[in-house]
Design an enzyme around this catalytic site. Structure first.
Site, PDB file in Angstrom:
ATOM      1  N   HIS A 297      72.884   6.496   2.590  1.00  0.00           N
ATOM      2  CA  HIS A 297      71.783   5.540   2.463  1.00  0.00           C
ATOM      3  C   HIS A 297      70.505   6.187   1.917  1.00  0.00           C
ATOM      4  O   HIS A 297      69.471   5.524   1.813  1.00  0.00           O
ATOM      5  CB  HIS A 297      71.456   4.860   3.812  1.00  0.00           C
ATOM      6  CG  HIS A 297      72.574   4.071   4.388  1.00  0.00           C
ATOM      7  ND1 HIS A 297      72.381   3.057   5.312  1.00  0.00           N
ATOM      8  CD2 HIS A 297      73.912   4.107   4.183  1.00  0.00           C
ATOM      9  CE1 HIS A 297      73.541   2.537   5.667  1.00  0.00           C
ATOM     10  NE2 HIS A 297      74.485   3.161   4.981  1.00  0.00           N
TER      11      HIS A 297
ATOM     12  N   GLU B 122      84.593   8.123   7.142  1.00  0.00           N
ATOM     13  CA  GLU B 122      83.143   8.034   6.977  1.00  0.00           C
ATOM     14  C   GLU B 122      82.569   9.462   6.930  1.00  0.00           C
ATOM     15  O   GLU B 122      83.238  10.428   7.322  1.00  0.00           O
ATOM     16  CB  GLU B 122      82.532   7.258   8.146  1.00  0.00           C
ATOM     17  CG  GLU B 122      82.859   5.772   8.170  1.00  0.00           C
ATOM     18  CD  GLU B 122      81.929   4.938   7.300  1.00  0.00           C
ATOM     19  OE1 GLU B 122      81.165   5.523   6.506  1.00  0.00           O
ATOM     20  OE2 GLU B 122      81.981   3.704   7.396  1.00  0.00           O
TER      21      GLU B 122
ATOM     22  N   GLU C 252      81.509  -3.837   5.234  1.00  0.00           N
ATOM     23  CA  GLU C 252      81.302  -2.927   6.364  1.00  0.00           C
ATOM     24  C   GLU C 252      79.822  -2.747   6.675  1.00  0.00           C
ATOM     25  O   GLU C 252      79.417  -2.705   7.836  1.00  0.00           O
ATOM     26  CB  GLU C 252      81.940  -1.560   6.073  1.00  0.00           C
ATOM     27  CG  GLU C 252      81.970  -0.613   7.265  1.00  0.00           C
ATOM     28  CD  GLU C 252      80.706   0.235   7.436  1.00  0.00           C
ATOM     29  OE1 GLU C 252      80.532   0.841   8.507  1.00  0.00           O
ATOM     30  OE2 GLU C 252      79.881   0.278   6.484  1.00  0.00           O
ATOM     31  N   GLU C 253      79.018  -2.633   5.631  1.00  0.00           N
ATOM     32  CA  GLU C 253      77.593  -2.371   5.829  1.00  0.00           C
ATOM     33  C   GLU C 253      76.865  -3.574   6.442  1.00  0.00           C
ATOM     34  O   GLU C 253      75.719  -3.446   6.863  1.00  0.00           O
ATOM     35  CB  GLU C 253      76.936  -2.003   4.484  1.00  0.00           C
ATOM     36  CG  GLU C 253      77.463  -0.728   3.845  1.00  0.00           C
ATOM     37  CD  GLU C 253      77.026   0.539   4.557  1.00  0.00           C
ATOM     38  OE1 GLU C 253      76.321   0.432   5.592  1.00  0.00           O
ATOM     39  OE2 GLU C 253      77.386   1.630   4.089  1.00  0.00           O
TER      40      GLU C 253
ATOM     41  N   ASP D 216      78.845   7.649   1.271  1.00  0.00           N
ATOM     42  CA  ASP D 216      79.119   6.509   2.155  1.00  0.00           C
ATOM     43  C   ASP D 216      79.705   5.344   1.366  1.00  0.00           C
ATOM     44  O   ASP D 216      78.972   4.477   0.936  1.00  0.00           O
ATOM     45  CB  ASP D 216      77.829   6.093   2.864  1.00  0.00           C
ATOM     46  CG  ASP D 216      78.043   5.063   3.946  1.00  0.00           C
ATOM     47  OD1 ASP D 216      79.213   4.823   4.317  1.00  0.00           O
ATOM     48  OD2 ASP D 216      77.050   4.489   4.414  1.00  0.00           O
TER      49      ASP D 216
ATOM     50  N   ASP E  74      81.960  -1.432  -0.166  1.00  0.00           N
ATOM     51  CA  ASP E  74      80.566  -1.848  -0.343  1.00  0.00           C
ATOM     52  C   ASP E  74      79.619  -0.689  -0.084  1.00  0.00           C
ATOM     53  O   ASP E  74      79.896   0.203   0.720  1.00  0.00           O
ATOM     54  CB  ASP E  74      80.230  -3.033   0.573  1.00  0.00           C
ATOM     55  CG  ASP E  74      80.534  -2.759   2.037  1.00  0.00           C
ATOM     56  OD1 ASP E  74      81.638  -2.279   2.339  1.00  0.00           O
ATOM     57  OD2 ASP E  74      79.665  -3.029   2.892  1.00  0.00           O
TER      58      ASP E  74
ATOM     59  N   HIS F  18      85.650   1.452   3.248  1.00  0.00           N
ATOM     60  CA  HIS F  18      84.914   0.288   2.744  1.00  0.00           C
ATOM     61  C   HIS F  18      84.389   0.564   1.347  1.00  0.00           C
ATOM     62  O   HIS F  18      83.946   1.663   1.033  1.00  0.00           O
ATOM     63  CB  HIS F  18      83.792  -0.128   3.701  1.00  0.00           C
ATOM     64  CG  HIS F  18      82.668   0.849   3.848  1.00  0.00           C
ATOM     65  ND1 HIS F  18      81.594   0.906   2.969  1.00  0.00           N
ATOM     66  CD2 HIS F  18      82.416   1.788   4.781  1.00  0.00           C
ATOM     67  CE1 HIS F  18      80.750   1.841   3.363  1.00  0.00           C
ATOM     68  NE2 HIS F  18      81.223   2.396   4.457  1.00  0.00           N
TER      69      HIS F  18
END
Length: 429
Positions: A392, A192, A168-169, A134, A103, A101
């Site tokens: 994150h 991931e 995805e998030e 991530d 994003d 992903h």
């Protein structure tokens, strides 16, 4: 090790500087929700360099938004496309999806970042920036693996389907759109940040909201009212007990190292409007974990029945039962048996590069693997570079050595799973 395998490994090792610069460029194109286009353009450019057959489209509309797994509150995807590149095989081999992903989550307070969140700063073997772990580092591992195969002149029997998806998030709408567009395969790898562990099973999750009613009164005579905040305390206690009951049922050894396999997290509470008034409402919002082999509906029903039973033991709540709602993002769980041939193939290639067997666990969080698995019926292993706890977080970084090592493992896995052609790079048994 066969000659073709040596060629792809040596290519990756010779081109680590090139890989670092590519990851730097990708991180520098910040791609928080609604602003994915510039980073996606970098991905598309690379895919075209590799000669992949490209499919670039803006997601949305039917049948995506009416699908049971669609949960996004985003209504406008214009200008921020999905991108899929296919390396077509000669036929007769198994196909493989490589899913990443584009994003990233917001950066939060800039005061706690030591460098610009989108600087791509490199120091002491680490590359810093939002999305480095991530999961742009993992995406670069995928593309380096593909580049090594293409540039080494190796052809494959099976197709390789590289996916760079949005959303995805926020619940996986990008991957869901790719599945509904027809992209399915005999297996899938999602890089991931697993710290290079294998996650063949992933918990799902969904957001919940519980509304609790009370009765207003003056704070000086609060005994004449009913505090929704105090009643919400009973709801919180029941949620903790429900979490314990649900987790006692988890016996899968892959969860042995995870203290709470399927947590119930309360992330937000609002109650009342005035300090001198008894609160007549309180709202609890949180995230409920879902076991890999559990349905979303089963998990929802278990919480709803637990809150109903708790309310029946309180006179006020029995007459004014808390309202349970399901809103916002949700992620389907995914499950793959550890003796599946994809796990075996990836494990063998891991051992070739690392000289040891991989650690196999269940994922402590949800991924797009649940959509590929449950909606697309695709076997999925989540495996990639990066440490979970840095995702994150402020000052997010990834160890560059792990990015390159992951690329080597995935390149060998592609060659084994999709079958390198005779005379090019047959897998050495």
């Amino acid at each position: 090790m066969e000659e073709g395998q040596q060629k792809v490994i040596q290519y990756i090792r010779r081109n680590q500087g090139r890989g670092q610069r590519f990851l730097q460029r990708l991180v520098q194109e910040g791609s928080i929700r609604g602003h994915e286009s510039r980073a996606q353009a970098v991905i598309i450019e690379k895919c075209r360099e590799l000669g992949l057959k490209m499919d670039i489209w803006e997601i949305g509309g039917e049948p995506l938004t009416s699908h049971p797994a669609f949960c996004s509150d985003r209504v406008n995807f214009k200008g921020n496309p999905n991108a899929v590149g296919v390396l077509q095989g000669t036929g007769g081999g198994k196909s493989l999806i490589l899913n990443g992903h584009i994003d990233v989550v917001p950066v939060g307070s800039l005061k706690v970042w030591e460098h610009d969140p989108f600087s791509g700063h490199v120091h002491d073997g680490k590359l810093y920036g939002r999305g480095s772990t991530d999961m742009k580092g993992g995406t670069v591992s995928l593309l380096m693996a593909l580049e090594a195969i293409v540039q080494s002149g190796i052809s494959l029997k099976g197709d390789v389907i590289f996916q760079s998806v949005i959303e995805e998030e926020s619940g996986g709408a990008g991957t869901l759109a790719a599945v509904l567009r027809g992209y399915r395969a005999d297996g899938a790898i999602i890089p991931e940040p697993t710290n290079m562990k294998f996650f063949p099973k992933q918990q799902g999750s969904m957001w919940f909201r519980i509304k609790v009613k009370g009765k207003q009164a003056h704070g000086g005579t609060r005994y004449e009212g009913v505090s929704a905040i105090e009643k919400a305390e009973k709801v919180l206690m029941e949620l903790r007990e429900l979490e314990k009951r649900r987790n006692r049922k988890i016996e899968d050894p892959l969860f042995a190292g995870i203290p709470i396999p399927i947590p119930i997290n309360v992330g937000k509470i609002n109650g009342g409007e005035w300090p001198s008034s008894v609160a007549d409402s309180a709202i609890i919002e949180g995230r409920m974990g879902v076991a890999p082999d559990e349905t979303m509906e089963h998990a929802k029903k278990e919480m709803e029945l637990a809150i109903e039973a708790m309310a029946g033991q309180d006179q006020w709540l029995e007459r004014h039962p808390p309202e349970v709602e399901w809103f916002g993002a949700s992620w389907l769980p995914g499950s793959l048996e550890i003796d599946h041939e994809l796990v075996a193939a990836l494990s063998e290639c891991y051992s070739v590069i690392k000289g040891k067997s991989p650690i196999v666990e269940a994922s402590p969080w949800a991924t797009d693997g649940g959509i590929l698995n449950k909606v697309g019926n695709v076997p999925v292993v989540v495996f990639g570079p990066g440490i979970t706890k840095k995702a994150h977080d402020a000052n997010e970084y990834i160890e560059l050595a792990d990015v390159f090592e992951t690329a080597e493992i995935i390149a060998l896995t592609i060659m084994k799973w999709c079958e390198a052609n005779e005379g090019g790079a047959k897998w050495e048994q």
